[in-house]
Design a protein around this motif. Structure first.
Motif, PDB file in Angstrom:
ATOM      1  N   LEU A  61       0.940  -1.005  -0.058  1.00  0.00           N
ATOM      2  CA  LEU A  61      -0.099  -0.098   0.130  1.00  0.00           C
ATOM      3  C   LEU A  61       0.795   1.229  -0.479  1.00  0.00           C
ATOM      4  O   LEU A  61       0.458   2.783   0.136  1.00  0.00           O
ATOM      5  CB  LEU A  61      -0.973   0.043   1.535  1.00  0.00           C
ATOM      6  N   GLN A  62       2.416   0.983   0.509  1.00  0.00           N
ATOM      7  CA  GLN A  62       2.951   2.319   0.037  1.00  0.00           C
ATOM      8  C   GLN A  62       2.225   3.501  -0.695  1.00  0.00           C
ATOM      9  O   GLN A  62       3.047   4.800  -0.517  1.00  0.00           O
ATOM     10  CB  GLN A  62       4.209   1.859   0.393  1.00  0.00           C
ATOM     11  N   LEU A  91       3.063   9.979  -2.775  1.00  0.00           N
ATOM     12  CA  LEU A  91       2.834  11.104  -1.274  1.00  0.00           C
ATOM     13  C   LEU A  91       1.448  11.341  -1.701  1.00  0.00           C
ATOM     14  O   LEU A  91       0.597  11.546  -1.608  1.00  0.00           O
ATOM     15  CB  LEU A  91       3.762  12.016  -1.247  1.00  0.00           C
ATOM     16  N   ASN A  92       1.831  11.485  -3.451  1.00  0.00           N
ATOM     17  CA  ASN A  92       0.334  12.302  -4.110  1.00  0.00           C
ATOM     18  C   ASN A  92      -1.112  11.146  -4.060  1.00  0.00           C
ATOM     19  O   ASN A  92      -2.029  11.268  -3.990  1.00  0.00           O
ATOM     20  CB  ASN A  92       0.842  12.582  -6.029  1.00  0.00           C
ATOM     21  N   ASN A  93      -0.575   9.553  -4.723  1.00  0.00           N
ATOM     22  CA  ASN A  93      -1.505   8.920  -4.503  1.00  0.00           C
ATOM     23  C   ASN A  93      -2.012   8.718  -3.270  1.00  0.00           C
ATOM     24  O   ASN A  93      -2.961   8.592  -3.483  1.00  0.00           O
ATOM     25  CB  ASN A  93      -0.877   6.927  -5.284  1.00  0.00           C
ATOM     26  N   VAL A  94      -1.830   8.485  -2.377  1.00  0.00           N
ATOM     27  CA  VAL A  94      -1.667   8.363  -0.542  1.00  0.00           C
ATOM     28  C   VAL A  94      -2.687   9.818  -0.478  1.00  0.00           C
ATOM     29  O   VAL A  94      -3.885   9.498   0.228  1.00  0.00           O
ATOM     30  CB  VAL A  94      -0.870   8.379  -0.009  1.00  0.00           C
ATOM     31  N   ASN A  95      -1.928  10.806  -0.651  1.00  0.00           N
ATOM     32  CA  ASN A  95      -3.194  11.907  -0.662  1.00  0.00           C
ATOM     33  C   ASN A  95      -4.429  12.405  -0.833  1.00  0.00           C
ATOM     34  O   ASN A  95      -5.480  12.497  -0.195  1.00  0.00           O
ATOM     35  CB  ASN A  95      -2.107  12.911  -0.809  1.00  0.00           C
ATOM     36  N   LYS A  96      -4.741  11.534  -2.297  1.00  0.00           N
ATOM     37  CA  LYS A  96      -5.396  11.543  -2.525  1.00  0.00           C
ATOM     38  C   LYS A  96      -6.771  10.062  -2.486  1.00  0.00           C
ATOM     39  O   LYS A  96      -8.262  10.953  -2.333  1.00  0.00           O
ATOM     40  CB  LYS A  96      -5.528  11.165  -4.635  1.00  0.00           C
ATOM     41  N   ALA A  97      -5.965   9.678  -1.596  1.00  0.00           N
ATOM     42  CA  ALA A  97      -6.619   8.283  -0.996  1.00  0.00           C
ATOM     43  C   ALA A  97      -7.356   9.205   0.481  1.00  0.00           C
ATOM     44  O   ALA A  97      -8.348   8.367   0.024  1.00  0.00           O
ATOM     45  CB  ALA A  97      -5.852   7.095  -1.294  1.00  0.00           C
ATOM     46  N   LEU A  98      -6.521   9.832   0.851  1.00  0.00           N
ATOM     47  CA  LEU A  98      -6.418  10.205   1.932  1.00  0.00           C
ATOM     48  C   LEU A  98      -7.875  11.671   2.020  1.00  0.00           C
ATOM     49  O   LEU A  98      -9.087  11.486   2.565  1.00  0.00           O
ATOM     50  CB  LEU A  98      -5.476  10.967   2.716  1.00  0.00           C
ATOM     51  N   ARG A  99      -8.195  11.883   1.034  1.00  0.00           N
ATOM     52  CA  ARG A  99      -9.107  13.044  -0.031  1.00  0.00           C
ATOM     53  C   ARG A  99     -10.508  12.741   0.070  1.00  0.00           C
ATOM     54  O   ARG A  99     -11.280  12.785   0.667  1.00  0.00           O
ATOM     55  CB  ARG A  99      -9.224  13.721  -0.396  1.00  0.00           C
ATOM     56  N   VAL A 100      -9.949  11.622  -1.072  1.00  0.00           N
ATOM     57  CA  VAL A 100     -11.284  10.690  -1.041  1.00  0.00           C
ATOM     58  C   VAL A 100     -12.084   9.672   0.495  1.00  0.00           C
ATOM     59  O   VAL A 100     -13.650   9.969   0.833  1.00  0.00           O
ATOM     60  CB  VAL A 100     -11.618   9.608  -1.715  1.00  0.00           C
TER      61      VAL A 100
END
Length: 341
Positions: A61-62, A91-100
């Motif tokens: 998931l990193q 970081l951009n991918n995870v940030n997008k996931a966190l926004r969702v």
């Protein structure tokens, strides 16, 4: 004198160190169980979405890509991913996931993108648990409560007292509703008394009783009661749920047949059963759960002793007489007092 005082304090220090080791060992075991269980849950979702399975919950998931895959399936939204493989892209991918997740009102307290990209075990587990809690537990329970309200409204005009009761149920957390359902389902099984989502499931009787109460055609209850091993009873229940009810085997018997099973993993599994079995829950059953006594507080010294007593009792061979099953379980329950927090 100082040397004598130091010698006198040694037994106490040893006991304290022993207790600390027990707690650390339990924390490590809980992390291992959650990692295994949560990985199975994620892969079960990927199977539904036609996505490739993951192997390691922390490392896979990193980069955020598989996390976005999971959320695509759960939300039904198309979530584009960064094409690069650098840390910035991750970081951009995870940030997008966190926004969702934030847009879906998923609790993300103290969880940031760097925690996931860096493979922080505790916070990665916390993130996946919050996803499970939202999409499997809360949405299911909210649907159940909405169904109750719709049913009551269709049967008769809802009186003020009924409106007040249903409003109170909206404030009742999902865990209490689930516990109410379990207790109502198993009330006719004298060997079973479920008061939590940890120690009440260790002997395998509660899980079998829950399934049998709704599907008595699937197996003979007395044959389960007479089984000597808790792992045998749990294996039986997991197999029935898998092959007869279509429930993925998210847990292994040894994960539950222990002194302190992992609460989150058991909650997740019982919720899966709640999805496929009849969901009758009376208001009286929920009120009964509200009245259950809180577990007594136990000192560190008492808990350390109970742990060793339980460890010793598990080494003893269980009796083959079914008449002793209830007495044995009662003794074990006394030893299964939750640890101090």
């Amino acid at each position: 004198m100082a040397q004598l005082r130091g010698l006198q304090e040694t037994p106490g220090n040893a006991a304290e160190d022993g207790f600390t080791d027990v707690i650390k060992s339990r924390a490590d075991e809980r992390e291992d169980v959650q990692k295994k269980t949560f990985t199975k849950w994620v892969n079960a979702q990927f199977s539904k979405f036609g996505k490739q399975h993951i192997e390691n919950l922390f490392s896979d998931l990193q980069d955020g890509r598989r996390l976005l895959d999971l959320l695509e399936g759960l939300t039904g939204q198309k979530l584009p991913k960064e094409k690069g493989s650098t840390r910035v892209h991750a970081l951009n991918n995870v940030n997008k996931a966190l926004r969702v997740l934030q847009n879906n009102n998923v609790d993300l307290v103290n969880i940031g993108s760097t925690d996931i990209v860096d493979g922080n075990h505790k916070l990665t587990l916390g993130l996946i648990w919050n996803i499970i809690l939202h999409w499997q537990v809360r949405i299911l329970m909210n649907g159940f409560l909405l169904g109750r309200q719709t049913f009551l409204s269709s049967v008769q005009p809802v009186k003020n007292v009924m409106k007040n009761i249903m409003a109170g149920l909206q404030q009742t957390n999902s865990e209490k509703i689930l516990l109410s359902w379990v207790r109502q389902s198993t009330r006719n099984y004298p060997q079973v008394n479920v008061i939590n989502f940890t120690t009440s499931w260790s002997d395998g009787l509660a899980l079998n009783a829950l399934i049998h109460s709704h599907r008595p055609d699937l197996f003979d209850w007395n044959s389960v009661v007479c089984q000597q091993s808790a792992t045998q009873r749990l294996e039986h229940a997991f197999n029935i749920a898998r092959y007869q009810l279509g429930i993925e085997k998210l847990l292994d018997p040894e994960d539950v047949a222990t002194t302190y099973p992992d609460k989150k993993s058991i909650l997740m599994y019982i919720t899966s059963l709640f999805q496929v079995l009849p969901q009758q829950v009376s208001i009286e059953a929920i009120q009964e759960v509200e009245m259950l006594p809180r577990p007594p507080k136990v000192t560190k010294e008492e808990h350390f002793q109970l742990h060793h007593q339980m460890h010793y009792s598990q080494q003893c061979k269980m009796t083959s007489h079914c008449s002793n099953q209830q007495g044995t379980r009662a003794i074990e329950n006394l030893l299964l007092t939750p640890p101090p927090t």
